[in-house]
Design a protein around this motif. Structure first.
Motif, PDB file in Angstrom:
ATOM      1  N   THR A 148      46.561  45.573  46.650  1.00  0.00           N
ATOM      2  CA  THR A 148      45.462  44.756  46.112  1.00  0.00           C
ATOM      3  C   THR A 148      44.133  45.487  46.176  1.00  0.00           C
ATOM      4  O   THR A 148      43.161  45.063  45.552  1.00  0.00           O
ATOM      5  N   LEU A 202      52.709  44.440  43.899  1.00  0.00           N
ATOM      6  CA  LEU A 202      51.858  43.342  43.437  1.00  0.00           C
ATOM      7  C   LEU A 202      52.671  42.170  42.887  1.00  0.00           C
ATOM      8  O   LEU A 202      52.099  41.150  42.492  1.00  0.00           O
ATOM      9  N   HIS A 228      44.820  42.578  37.543  1.00  0.00           N
ATOM     10  CA  HIS A 228      44.894  43.922  38.127  1.00  0.00           C
ATOM     11  C   HIS A 228      45.113  45.006  37.074  1.00  0.00           C
ATOM     12  O   HIS A 228      45.230  46.185  37.420  1.00  0.00           O
TER      13      HIS A 228
END
Length: 360
Positions: free
Chosen positions: A185, A244, A257
C-alpha cells in the motif's frame, strides 16, 4: 525457454569471466538460464540439505570434486563458497565460464581483481514476452500477471519459504506477510517506517529491519534522489497486485492504486532493459518528473498510466525545466513524437533503457 536479452548477456559474460554470479528475485528463472547455457556442466544445489552439509565442511575441498567447474545453485545458502571459488580461480587459472553461481539474495561481495561478473535478472521484458508463445494483447494483463516465470501467488509462497524463513522466526511468517501487504500500500510513494510499523503492529526498529530483508532479497528496490527522498518499488508488478488483492485486469484499471502499480511496472521494465545489457540502473526520482535517467541522453521521464497520452500528462511534461530530454512513457502500442515530446509505447520501454533507437 525464450532466449532472453539477459540470457545473451550471461552467455557473453561467461566468455570473458571465470565466475559469473547470476542474481535476481525468486521466480525469475536463474537456475534454468544457467543450465540451458551449459547443459553439460556439473550442477550442485545448495538448497539440498545433504549437499549443503557436505559443502559446509570445507568449501575449498568440496570444489575439488569439480575440476572443470560447476553451476552452483543458491550460493546465498553458503556465501563462503564465493571465497572458495575465488581461491580455485587463483590457484588453477583464469578459465572463462568455469563457474556460474545463482543467488536470490544480494550478497554485496567485493572483488577487487575483477574475476567475478554479475548478471542481474529481474524477469522477462515485454520484448521477451512477445517472443514467447503467449500473445500480448493488453498491457494491464502483463502488469497483473507479472513478468516472472512463476505466478504471483507461487512467488509469494517461495519468498516466504526460501528467502524469508532464514531471516525471520518461523512463528512470525504470517505477520511478515501482513507486513509485505502493508508495504504494497506504500509502494511507489514517499513512505514512513512508523506508518508501516503501525499498520502491521510491529515496532519501528522491526519494520526497518524487515524492509532491509525485503530489499536484500530482491523483493523491493529503493530509488532515491538527494532532493526528493527515497521511494521503494516491488520488483514485480504481478507480486504487487497479488499483495493488494487485485486479481482481474478490470479491477486494476479501476483501482485507486493504478498509478503506483503502473509506475512499478515502468521501473521494472526499464531496469530489466538496463540489466539485460549489463548496464548500471542510472535511474533516480525526479524533482519535477517521475524519474530522471542518465542513459544515452539525460531524460526526464513522465509515466502515463493509460493507453493514451492525456492532456494532463502532456502539460506536466511541457513544464519540465531541468534541461533533459522529456519523454512520456505510456501504455499504448505506438511510439511517436508530438510537440517536441517523444511518447514511448510500453513495448519500447526496455529498448529505451538499452540505449537503442526506440523509433526503429
Amino acid at each position: 525457454m525464450v532466449e532472453t536479452s539477459a540470457f545473451h548477456t550471461l552467455k557473453s559474460l561467461c566468455q570473458k569471466y571465470p565466475v559469473v554470479l547470476l542474481s535476481g528475485p525468486v521466480g525469475c528463472g536463474l537456475e534454468s538460464m544457467a543450465r540451458r547455457l551449459m547443459p553439460s556442466k556439473n550442477y550442485i544445489d545448495l538448497e539440498n540439505p545433504q549437499t549443503l552439509r557436505l559443502a559446509k565442511e570445507s568449501p575449498r575441498t568440496f570444489l575439488m570434486a569439480f575440476p572443470d567447474g560447476v553451476i552452483i545453485h543458491a550460493i546465498d545458502k553458503l556465501p563462503q563458497m564465493i571465497d572458495a571459488v575465488i581461491y580455485h580461480v587463483g590457484k588453477w587459472g583464469f578459465t572463462p565460464g568455469k563457474y556460474i553461481a545463482t543467488t536470490t539474495t544480494n550478497l554485496d561481495f567485493q572483488d577487487p581483481d575483477n574475476r567475478i561478473a554479475t548478471c542481474n535478472v529481474l524477469g522477462l521484458t515485454v520484448e521477451d514476452l512477445s517472443r514467447s508463445n503467449a500473445p500480448i494483447a493488453n498491457p494491464f494483463q502483463i502488469i497483473l500477471s507479472g513478468q516472472l516465470l512463476s505466478d504471483p501467488d507461487s512467488v509469494t509462497k517461495m519468498i516466504l519459504e526460501k528467502n524469508i524463513r532464514a531471516h525471520i522466526n518461523v512463528s512470525n511468517l504470517s505477520l511478515f506477510l501482513s507486513f509485505m501487504k502493508a508495504c504494497a500500500t506504500e509502494s511507489g510513494e514517499m513512505f514512513s517506517v512508523n506508518s508501516l510499523a503501525k499498520k502491521t503492529g510491529v515496532s519501528a526498529p522491526t519494520a526497518k529491519t524487515w524492509l532491509s530483508v525485503l530489499q536484500k532479497n530482491y523483493i523491493i528496490r529503493t530509488i532515491t534522489d538527494k532532493d526528493v527522498g527515497k521511494v521503494f518499488y516491488f520488483c514485480d508488478s504481478g507480486l504487487l497486485c497479488s499483495l493488494l488483492g487485485i486479481t482481474k485486469k478490470e479491477d486494476l484499471i479501476l483501482s485507486p492504486h493504478k498509478g503506483r502499480i503502473v509506475r512499478t511496472f515502468a521501473v521494472n521494465e526499464l531496469l530489466r532493459g538496463r540489466f539485460a545489457k549489463a548496464l548500471e540502473s542510472d535511474l533516480n526520482l525526479g524533482s519535477d518528473c517521475d524519474f530522471e535517467a542518465s542513459w544515452k541522453e539525460g531524460y526526464s521521464l513522465f509515466i502515463e498510466p493509460n493507453i493514451e497520452v492525456t492532456e494532463f500528462c502532456t502539460k506536466k511534461a511541457k513544464h519540465a525545466s531541468n534541461g533533459s530530454k522529456t519523454l512520456i512513457l505510456y501504455l499504448g502500442d505506438v511510439t511517436y513524437s508530438r510537440d517536441g515530446i517523444d511518447c514511448i509505447g510500453y513495448r519500447d520501454w526496455a529498448k529505451l533503457a538499452m540505449q537503442l533507437d526506440y523509433f526503429s
